[in-house]
Design an enzyme around this catalytic site. Structure first.
Site, PDB file in Angstrom:
ATOM      1  N   HIS A 251      99.832 -42.862  -0.960  1.00  0.00           N
ATOM      2  CA  HIS A 251      99.906 -41.966  -0.029  1.00  0.00           C
ATOM      3  C   HIS A 251     101.333 -41.914   0.816  1.00  0.00           C
ATOM      4  CE1 HIS A 251      97.574 -44.987   2.949  1.00  0.00           C
ATOM      5  NE2 HIS A 251      98.759 -45.399   2.141  1.00  0.00           N
ATOM      6  N   ASN A 252     102.078 -41.025   1.137  1.00  0.00           N
ATOM      7  CA  ASN A 252     103.370 -40.759   1.745  1.00  0.00           C
ATOM      8  C   ASN A 252     104.473 -41.228   0.898  1.00  0.00           C
ATOM      9  OD1 ASN A 252     101.723 -40.462   4.080  1.00  0.00           O
ATOM     10  ND2 ASN A 252     102.055 -42.499   4.737  1.00  0.00           N
TER      11      ASN A 252
END
Lengths: 343, 343, 343
Positions: A251-252
């Site tokens: 994620h990210n």
């Protein structure tokens, strides 16, 4: 030739046509009207075929080849077989790609919607898309023109695809916005909820993942790879990225444009890549790092620190490749020395 | 705010409500009636948002944040911006998780069965489940209350799921018994026949795999991970385990409760973990080992021996992390010394 | 006994029958008419069960076992419990495999075609196949006799399967020719377009992948593994290969017969293996290499050079295992020496 069960050949083409579409130039002795029937590898080609040569390790294959034509760098063509017509270009593999695509173009999408597909009434699917059997398209999804939605694919609620995308068998997309001309291969998982929780010996506490995945134009995601959606901000795959099979992207993570990520690589959460970063197979990149533009990381490396733009790294913990090769050499010498003194 | 295509926001909430539901306390200067509209990361927040701070590496983001409220450890809040209302707790990330879940709860299951789902007449599916298009539920399967069976999911013969489980797109389950509140993410394979055969140069002989997979309550299995069923006894995933994407768990493996297994880890057959073991990404654990409770294994390690409870290991072959760091340092010095003497 | 939700037991069998079908011999004291009800592990068996013993690490389990019969190497049976009837064979695990298969045979395929399956009018599916719900079979595909096509499986255009194949849930096949008695497990991706493009900072140029995957008889491909099709020639999986879960096999790879590839291994493009090569979990093999027949590669190795037939390699970069163990030992000593001199 390619198996006609699976591939439809176009052509034939004159050598001059192939030169033009591939950005190569006819060598002085080449016949522009020479007719080419097909592409083939050097060792398998005959007089009707065009091949390419760019790896000097296999020079003998070039000299012995029966190919009627060949794409080659000018400096490498000096000892070509006498019957071979040459096309000159500094990047033969690239030019060969355009030629092979001329003979074997990606089949055009034939618009249809299978009666075995489930398309929500509140989804918008362009009329010239193909939606195969078993596909499931959720409410609010928007699919642009000429997309191919393969068998057993799942397109989740609200997902947006641009034009000319291909989503192949059994892939699933959720919480993502996808650009134009993107290929998402078999079994890919985009937009899954990432590994977000507060560690707690009494029971971990899930942190809701509230971001998206943004997939840039012309990118290509390999089979069974997984790309988690952002936690608060977004996970971003830059335009033109090439991601191989079984890759994990946390994620990210933000990838710049045209990055190349080989098979089974893992990139941990919140790490950011500049443009044109190349990562070899099975490498792992820790979280919250910054990897500069143009960085190259050798296969099976473990990166635990930032890497400045343009550097080449390898090993675990990864160091500049020159240092890594020294470490490997030192370890090898040390083991041999010990071995002698022990015996 | 989170993209409304994908997320439905609840609220607003008063600061006092958020303190209560997250187990945090209002700082002395905080206004209990302050109204909070949303959650946001520190750098993206404005006066209506609540954020959290727990990583001193990003202290500047905290000091410059426009967030109207922030969850923070009491010792870290001394230099908060003057307009920021603080909630105090020793574990800000954990409390933030509860707050974010209040604003963005997991949507309740809306009972329905898609006409594109195939549910065997001899399966028992609770009436308040959602069964999406393309789902296939085999004979003898039993699905508890309020489960969500996603698109293109396969639930095999005899499989049992407890209550409030989520099985996401394209996952497949066979030969398994699953507890309550379990999340099985996209493309997961549970219950596959493991790598069981007698090596034989004349043709390997398959050993029938006759066990099951037992998945404990509240566990969470990441996208495209694979968990093989037991050979004779069972493969067991303890309650509250968190397993990331692309993880491989071999036959007869037993994980204790609340273990944390990061992406692309592989655990070979018959290895047993105590409770709360944490394994970093891309590590491999050999078969028939015993890994004690509370053990932590660094990323990209290769474990080939038992590890006593509470120890921290790293490297390949894995050793106590202190020794591993010494090895890394020694190798680095050795390579530099050689490099100097060579040049 | 095995959970009857998932497994149907056959039998009972007389000990003489089990000896015959497993290639073992009755020990002198064994009763050929002894009736055996089931198989079980040594520690779980009772007097009606037959077990096997081949790992001296667990000798105590054998001596304490209540099993009524046991398959064992003649040299290991000297101190068997008095009530235990022995079957002698040099390879107990192999013989046990045949016995377990007698009690728990793979269920015969029950011919049917689900109304939820989509079978193209131009596909040829033998009448005695089972085609489960959600399966999608494309035009020109040919499926041989007694094949089992599982739920949500995709068989692409022109794909050929021999007889007695099993394709399990959510797998997808394209551009491939598959032999007889092949098992393709859950989520496998065969025939995906490989990682083929010319690197170009201005935008990578795709090289069309025009080959196939040829899968030999009796091979077995593990869950969520990926096998890319050839670029110009074919990717080949030799007869009798065993491939574990989450393995990546690149374009043009050729595996000999009966190779064994453990979980999460990656094999890069154009590498060729001889017969009976064994690769431990998480190893990576670089591209364009030649790995000789009978080579064994330890887990988590990184192979970057050719390996001659019969050798055993380990480490990264992989070296002969003897050298690898010396390196490991040297590094350990070095770190301890440094540690002492530092402290």
């Amino acid at each position: 030739m390619a198996d006609p069960r699976f591939y439809q050949r176009q052509g034939p083409f004159k050598l001059s046509e192939l030169a033009k579409l591939s950005g190569a130039e006819l060598a002085p002795e080449a016949d522009p009207d020479r007719v080419v029937q097909d592409v083939a590898a050097l060792h398998a080609a005959d007089s009707g075929d065009i091949s390419f040569f760019d790896n000097r390790k296999f020079r003998a294959r070039f000299q012995e080849s029966a190919a009627g034509a060949c794409v080659i760098a000018p400096r490498d063509g000096g000892d070509a077989p006498s019957c071979m017509h040459l096309l000159h270009t500094p990047n033969p593999y690239r030019s060969y790609g355009f030629i092979a695509r001329a003979f074997y173009p990606t089949p055009a999408v034939v618009p249809h919607q299978s009666e075995f597909a489930s398309i929500d009434a509140a989804a918008k699917v362009a009329a010239d898309c193909a939606v195969e059997a078993g596909a499931v398209i959720g409410p609010g999804a928007e699919i642009g023109r000429r997309c191919h939605i393969g068998p057993n694919v799942t397109i989740g609620t609200g997902v947006v695809l641009g034009e000319d995308c291909r989503v192949l068998a059994s892939a699933s997309l959720s919480h993502c916005l996808v650009g134009d001309r993107v290929t998402i291969r078999e079994g890919v998982r985009i937009g899954s909820e990432g590994f977000g929780f507060a560690l707690d010996p009494a029971g971990h506490v899930t942190i809701p993942q509230l971001g998206r995945v943004i997939v840039g134009d012309d990118s290509d995601i390999g089979a069974n790879s997984t790309i988690d959606r952002g936690a608060a901000s977004d996970t971003v795959i830059g335009a033109g990225c090439r991601i191989d099979n079984l890759v994990q992207i946390g994620h990210n993570v933000v990838l710049g444009q045209r990055c190349v990520i080989a098979g089974q690589v893992g990139i941990s959460g919140s790490t950011e890549f500049g443009d044109f970063v190349i990562v070899g197979g099975q490498s792992g990149i820790a979280g919250h790092l910054s990897i500069g533009a143009g960085v190259q990381i050798a296969g099976k490396s473990g990166v635990i620190k930032d890497i400045p733009a343009g550097d080449k790294y390898g090993g675990f913990p990864a160091v500049p490749v020159r240092d890594w090769h020294r470490q490997t050499l030192s370890m090898s010498r040390l083991a041999k020395g010990k071995g002698k003194s022990d015996g």
